[in-house]
Design a protein around this motif. Structure first.
Motif, mmCIF file in Angstrom:
data_model
loop_
_atom_site.group_PDB
_atom_site.id
_atom_site.type_symbol
_atom_site.label_atom_id
_atom_site.label_comp_id
_atom_site.label_asym_id
_atom_site.label_seq_id
_atom_site.Cartn_x
_atom_site.Cartn_y
_atom_site.Cartn_z
ATOM 1 N N ILE A 109 20.056 -4.674 -52.013
ATOM 2 C CA ILE A 109 21.998 -5.693 -50.946
ATOM 3 C C ILE A 109 22.201 -4.509 -51.260
ATOM 4 N N TYR A 110 22.318 -3.961 -52.829
ATOM 5 C CA TYR A 110 23.446 -2.703 -52.975
ATOM 6 C C TYR A 110 23.301 -1.874 -51.860
ATOM 7 N N ALA A 111 21.580 -1.376 -51.720
ATOM 8 C CA ALA A 111 21.288 -0.262 -50.663
ATOM 9 C C ALA A 111 22.744 -0.600 -49.094
ATOM 10 N N MET A 112 21.526 -1.877 -48.982
ATOM 11 C CA MET A 112 21.895 -2.744 -47.343
ATOM 12 C C MET A 112 24.021 -2.222 -47.175
ATOM 13 N N MET A 145 31.935 -7.630 -51.175
ATOM 14 C CA MET A 145 30.686 -8.227 -51.831
ATOM 15 C C MET A 145 29.559 -6.862 -50.736
ATOM 16 N N ARG A 146 30.298 -6.130 -49.875
ATOM 17 C CA ARG A 146 28.793 -4.965 -49.141
ATOM 18 C C ARG A 146 29.374 -4.477 -50.140
ATOM 19 N N LEU A 147 30.287 -3.634 -50.644
ATOM 20 C CA LEU A 147 30.091 -2.202 -51.929
ATOM 21 C C LEU A 147 29.814 -2.991 -52.659
ATOM 22 N N TYR A 148 30.295 -3.876 -53.639
ATOM 23 C CA TYR A 148 29.596 -4.360 -54.631
ATOM 24 C C TYR A 148 29.434 -5.438 -54.736
ATOM 25 N N PRO A 149 27.800 -5.907 -54.412
ATOM 26 C CA PRO A 149 27.328 -7.379 -54.218
ATOM 27 C C PRO A 149 27.028 -7.583 -55.967
ATOM 28 N N PRO A 150 27.133 -9.152 -56.098
ATOM 29 C CA PRO A 150 27.296 -9.610 -57.227
ATOM 30 C C PRO A 150 25.705 -10.003 -57.392
ATOM 31 N N VAL A 151 25.194 -10.247 -56.480
ATOM 32 C CA VAL A 151 23.462 -9.748 -56.952
ATOM 33 C C VAL A 151 22.924 -8.639 -56.551
ATOM 34 N N PRO A 152 22.678 -7.513 -57.212
ATOM 35 C CA PRO A 152 22.214 -6.043 -56.541
ATOM 36 C C PRO A 152 21.161 -6.518 -55.472
#
Length: 507
Positions: A405-408, A370-377
């Motif tokens: 979240i994706y960028a973080m 989920m860090r690399l591919y979060p379910p909510v971007p």
């Protein structure tokens, strides 16, 4: 007649705007000399701002990679924050700065609400559901919903819903595919329909039986979600609003899809009310029963509440599991450690929840996924007053504010130079005395996959238990093999993968 007059006014208003946008796309603007170079779709710099239309040309040029584009800009920004100029002076601030996220979600929580832009885009579909509500409506729904996510309810959910549907539906399908050496052309869709049946059971005690087939219900939810997401991110909101007035194209489809979904929800509610009248006590403790028993019997309000939970429970869990199995197929050393954990025989568990709790390495691997591919971007709020953020950025009343979240999850500033590696060990420490891994949580404002602060996700523990149970059930019998080298990460309100997966027997 009124709609025709409105359309004429909108058309009259939009024509000069469209003319300006056309000029800009040709490389011209009223305030700059001619240029033969169009806005670059891969630029990581702050997009150029034009009079009246702001950075709309760049927004349109990057609409196919909106998440990646805004992520690239944030990574290039020294403060991990930037302001995107939309049309007519509208501003949209993006951030990947944990201190700013904490300010938005906790420190100054009352100032940042869903706001009219978000509500307008989602109102037709989610109405006053918890994900589209602020103030008293939100507090009421959260208070009642919290009871459903207690430890006892979680245990009942895992044992009576996930285990039954796993053994009766998902595993037989995979076993058949494995024995016959057939490809499951869309494993993500299979998981999505499986989790939809699961969340419908826990949300309203109803089994839509979507797993073995596509139904109008599943298609309608997907279409409505996509169209509403496009509404929210539209470069020219005027276009979808005009289409809505005229009942054209995507707006016509949205109206049909919402009607399909809500008609089914109303039927479920009426049957549940009848059940409540006929029985002194209910066998189920689903979310719908709790709301109805608490005295909130307004049908449309309850429909909005239930739909919000169904949508969240369907898309997020299935998306994470899809990426998880793909990552395992490309990281055999991680797969080996997860497999060892889920097949260990030396510990006898008296309860399935105890077993799930001890799956520490699997838990870390899911967090890393989920860090690399979060379910909510990304997630958006709207400022109701002017504010100054911790990094010195100014926010004006009415601005949209999005924490990315994706960028973080892909920020070197946060995760270090090895941020691109899939490494579950970054979440773990080894306990020499006990000879086992210990999970080390990361601050929720640094890792806001489940949000943080007062609106932190109620279903966090439930989703982990569900995912670990599914992972254990599948990996004990199968090996997931992916035939996609580099899947596409895309997203609307939730993320998705463009992929094809197949399963081969392991043991």
């Amino acid at each position: 007649m009124e709609s025709e007059i409105l359309f004429c006014l909108l058309l009259l208003f939009a024509t000069p705007l469209w003319f300006l946008a056309t000029i800009v796309f040709k490389g011209k603007s009223p305030s700059s000399p001619p240029s033969s170079t169009p806005p670059a779709a891969t630029t990581t710099g702050i997009p150029k701002v034009y009079p009246i239309i702001g950075s709309v040309p760049s927004i349109i040029a990057n609409k196919h990679r909106r998440i990646h584009w805004t992520s690239d800009i944030l990574h290039a920004s020294p403060s991990s924050t930037f302001v995107l100029h939309r049309g007519f002076g509208s501003r949209h601030l993006f951030t990947a700065n944990p201190s700013v996220v904490q300010h938005i979600l906790k420190t100054n929580f009352p100032l940042y609400q869903k706001g009219p832009t978000f509500k307008c885009a989602l109102d037709d579909f989610l109405g006053q559901g918890i994900f589209n509500a602020d103030g008293p409506d939100w507090k009421l729904q959260r208070q009642i919903s919290s009871h459903e996510f207690s430890t006892q309810s979680l245990r009942k959910f895992i044992e009576t819903v996930v285990d039954v549907q796993l053994s009766d539906r998902l595993l037989p399908l995979l076993d058949n595919a494995s024995r016959n050496k057939t490809i499951i052309s869309d494993f993500q869709n299979t998981l999505q329909r499986f989790t939809l049946d699961n969340i419908c059971k826990i949300a309203c005690g109803f089994d839509p039986e979507c797993f073995l087939r596509e139904t109008p219900f599943t298609t309608a939810i997907t279409d409505a979600t996509i169209i509403c997401s496009k509404r929210l991110h539209a470069a020219f909101p005027l276009i979808w609003k005009t289409k809505k007035v005229l009942n054209l194209g995507s707006e016509k489809r949205l109206k049909e899809a919402v009607s399909e979904v809500k008609d089914l929800a109303r039927r479920i509610i009426r049957e549940k009310k009848k059940e409540l009248r006929e029985k002194e006590t209910l066998d189920s403790v689903d979310l719908l029963s709790r709301f109805l028993c608490s005295g909130h019997s307004d049908e449309e309000f309850v429909v909005d509440i239930i739909l919000s939970f169904i949508i969240a429970g369907r898309d997020t869990t299935s998306g994470v599991l899809t990426w998880f199995f793909w990552l395992l197929s490309n990281h055999p050393h991680v797969e080996e450690k997860v497999l060892k954990e889920v097949t260990q025989k030396d510990t006898v568990y008296t309860h399935v929840c105890e077993e799930m709790k001890d799956m520490v390495y699997t838990h870390a691997a899911l967090c890393e996924t989920m860090r690399l591919y979060p379910p909510v971007p990304a997630n958006s709020k709207e400022a109701i007053r002017d504010d100054l953020l911790p990094d010195g950025s100014l926010v004006k009343r009415g601005w949209r504010v999005t924490y990315h979240i994706y960028a973080m999850g892909r920020s070197e500033k946060i995760w270090g130079p090895d941020w691109a590696e899939f490494r579950p060990e970054r979440w773990l420490t080894w306990e020499e005395v006990e000879g086992r891994w210990k999970f080390v949580a990361v601050d929720a404002f640094t890792y806001p996959v489940f949000q943080a602060g007062p609106r932190i996700c109620l279903g966090k523990e439930m989703s982990f238990l569900q995912m670990k149970r599914i992972v254990a059930g599948i990996l004990r019998r199968f090996k997931v093999v992916s035939d996609v080298a580099e899947p596409k990460y895309g997203g609307y309100f939730t993320s998705f993968m463009g992929q094809i997966k197949h399963l081969n027997p392991l043991r």
